[in-house]
Design an enzyme around this catalytic site. Structure first.
Site, PDB file in Angstrom:
ATOM      1  CB  SER A 159      -0.918  -0.081   1.234  1.00 32.22           C
ATOM      2  OG  SER A 159      -1.791   1.003   1.294  1.00 32.22           O
ATOM      3  CE  LYS A 177      -0.389   2.012  -3.658  1.00 33.27           C
ATOM      4  NZ  LYS A 177       0.156   0.730  -4.151  1.00 33.27           N
ATOM      5  CB  ILE A 206      11.085   3.323  -0.554  1.00 35.85           C
ATOM      6  CG1 ILE A 206      10.080   2.974   0.568  1.00 35.85           C
ATOM      7  CG2 ILE A 206      12.167   2.251  -0.682  1.00 35.85           C
ATOM      8  CD1 ILE A 206      10.666   2.798   1.952  1.00 35.85           C
TER       9      ILE A 206
END
Ligand code: COA
Length: 292
Positions: A159, A177, A206
Site C-alpha cells: 500500500s 490504496k 523509499i
C-alpha cells in the site's frame, strides 16, 4: 557537554532470520520486476523460496528473473501479465503451479502512479490507477486463494502512507490504496479460518524506486532533515518487513498494516505553501520536482 553528531541508522541487507526458513516455499509476486517488490522477492528467495515474478514488460521481467536466480541460487520464472485482466493473471498462476506445484506466499504489488490535481484528472486516468492497483489486487487474490488455502499461506499487499492523511495530487492513488487496505482486512477475516493470513506493508519515501522518481523527480536526493531517522527508507527496509510477515514469527499477525516509514507520518510537515500550491500549482513545480 558537546552534542553528539546524529548518524542515521542504515538499512541492513543481511537478514536476522535463518537462511532456510522458506525452503520449499513458492512466492507469486506481481510487480516483482523492479523496485520494492523485486527487493522483497530477492529477500524471500535468499531464505530458500522459489518465485514467479509478474509484470507487463517481458524483457525487464526476464532479466530480473535471471538476476534474482543468480543472486539467490533459487529458481525464478517471469510471467507476463496485466493485472487488470484476470485471464492473464490466471495463466500466470497456472504456469506457477505447473512449474513449482504450489504457491505459499503472494505479494500484490503491481501499481501505477503520477502526480495530478483532481481537477485535471481525467476519468480514464483515475480509472487506470484504480484498475492497476485495486482491481489488480482483487484479481490476484481471486486467482490465488485456492492455492493459499492448500498451503495455509499468506498475502502481503503493498500500500502506501499517503492516504492516511490527505496528500495533494494523489486522489487516484489514495483511493486505490485505501481500497487495498480494506481488501486485505476482509481477506484476513474471511480466509483466517482457512489458515490464510493477509497483511499490508505501507512504505513511506523509499529511495531507488520508480514511485519516488515519479513523485520527486528522477535521482532526487532525500531532504534528510525532514525525516525522524535522518534518511529515506531503503528497499531493504521493506524487504526485511516482508520476510518477517511471511515468517512463522508472524503466524498470529493478520489483518494489519505495517508502515515502513521511519515514523515520518507522525512528523508530516507541510511541504507545500498553501493555498498557492492549490491555486497556482505551476509556481510550486520547482519545489516538488516530480512533473505536475
Ligand atoms: N497526469 C494526468 N494524467 C495522466 C498522467 C499524468 N502525469 N499520466 C497518465 N495519465 C492519464 C493518461 O492521460 C490517460 O488518460 P486519458 O486517456 O484521459 O488521456 C490515462 O492516465 C491512462 O494513461 P496510459 O498511459 O494510457 O495508461 P498506461 O496503462 O499505459 O499507464 C500509468 C499506466 C499511467 C499508471 C503509468 O504511469 C504506468 O504504467 N505506471 C507504472 C509504473 C509506475 O507508475 N510505477 C510507480 C508505482 S508507485
Amino acid at each position: 557537554m558537546a552534542p553528539t553528531a546524529f548518524v542515521a541508522p542504515q538499512a541492513v541487507s543481511t537478514s536476522t532470520f535463518k537462511d532456510d526458513i522458506f525452503k520449499g516455499k513458492v512466492l507469486f509476486c506481481t510487480g516483482g520486476g523492479s523496485g520494492i517488490c523485486r527487493g522483497m522477492t530477492e529477500a524471500i528467495m535468499r531464505h530458500g523460496a522459489s518465485a514467479t515474478i509478474v509484470g507487463r514488460k517481458l524483457d525487464r521481467l526476464t532479466q530480473a528473473a535471471k538476476e534474482l536466480s543468480e543472486a539467490t541460487g533459487q529458481k525464478c520464472i517471469p510471467c507476463q501479465a496485466d493485472v487488470r485482466q484476470s485471464k492473464t493473471l490466471q495463466e500466470a498462476v497456472a504456469k506457477t503451479i505447473e512449474t513449482f506445484g504450489r504457491i505459499d506466499f503472494v505479494i500484490c504489488g503491481a501499481a501505477g502512479n503520477f502526480l495530478a490535481p483532481i481537477s485535471g484528472l481525467s476519468e480514464n486516468a483515475f480509472k487506470t490507477v484504480m484498475e492497476i492497483d485495486t482491481l489488480g489486487t482483487f484479481h490476484t487474490i481471486k486467482a490465488t486463494i485456492p492455492h493459499l488455502r492448500a498451503t495455509k499461506g499468506a498475502y502481503i499487499h503493498v500500500s502506501a502512507m499517503l492516504h492516511y492523511r490527505a496528500t495533494p495530487y494523489q486522489a487516484h492513488v489514495s483511493a486505490a490504496k485505501a481500497a487495498i487496505d480494506a481488501l486485505s482486512a476482509v481477506v484476513a477475516v474471511e480466509e483466517g479460518p482457512h489458515g490464510v493470513r493477509s497483511n499490508v506493508i505501507a512504505p513511506g519515501a523509499i529511495s531507488g524506486t520508480e514511485g519516488m522518481d515519479r513523485l520527486e523527480g528522477k535521482g532526487s536526493q532525500a531532504r534528510d532533515s525532514f525525516y525522524p531517522l535522518g534518511r529515506w527508507g531503503a528497499i531493504d527496509d521493506c524487504a526485511n518487513a516482508a520476510v518477517f510477515l511471511f515468517s512463522p514469527a508472524a503466524s498470529y499477525i493478520s489483518g494489519q498494516i505495517l508502515p515502513v516509514d521511519g515514523a515520518s507520518e507522525h512528523l508530516r510537515t507541510l511541504v507545500f505553501p498553501y493555498p498557492l500550491a492549490v491555486l497556482e500549482p505551476a509556481k510550486i513545480q520547482g519545489m516538488i520536482k516530480g512533473k505536475l
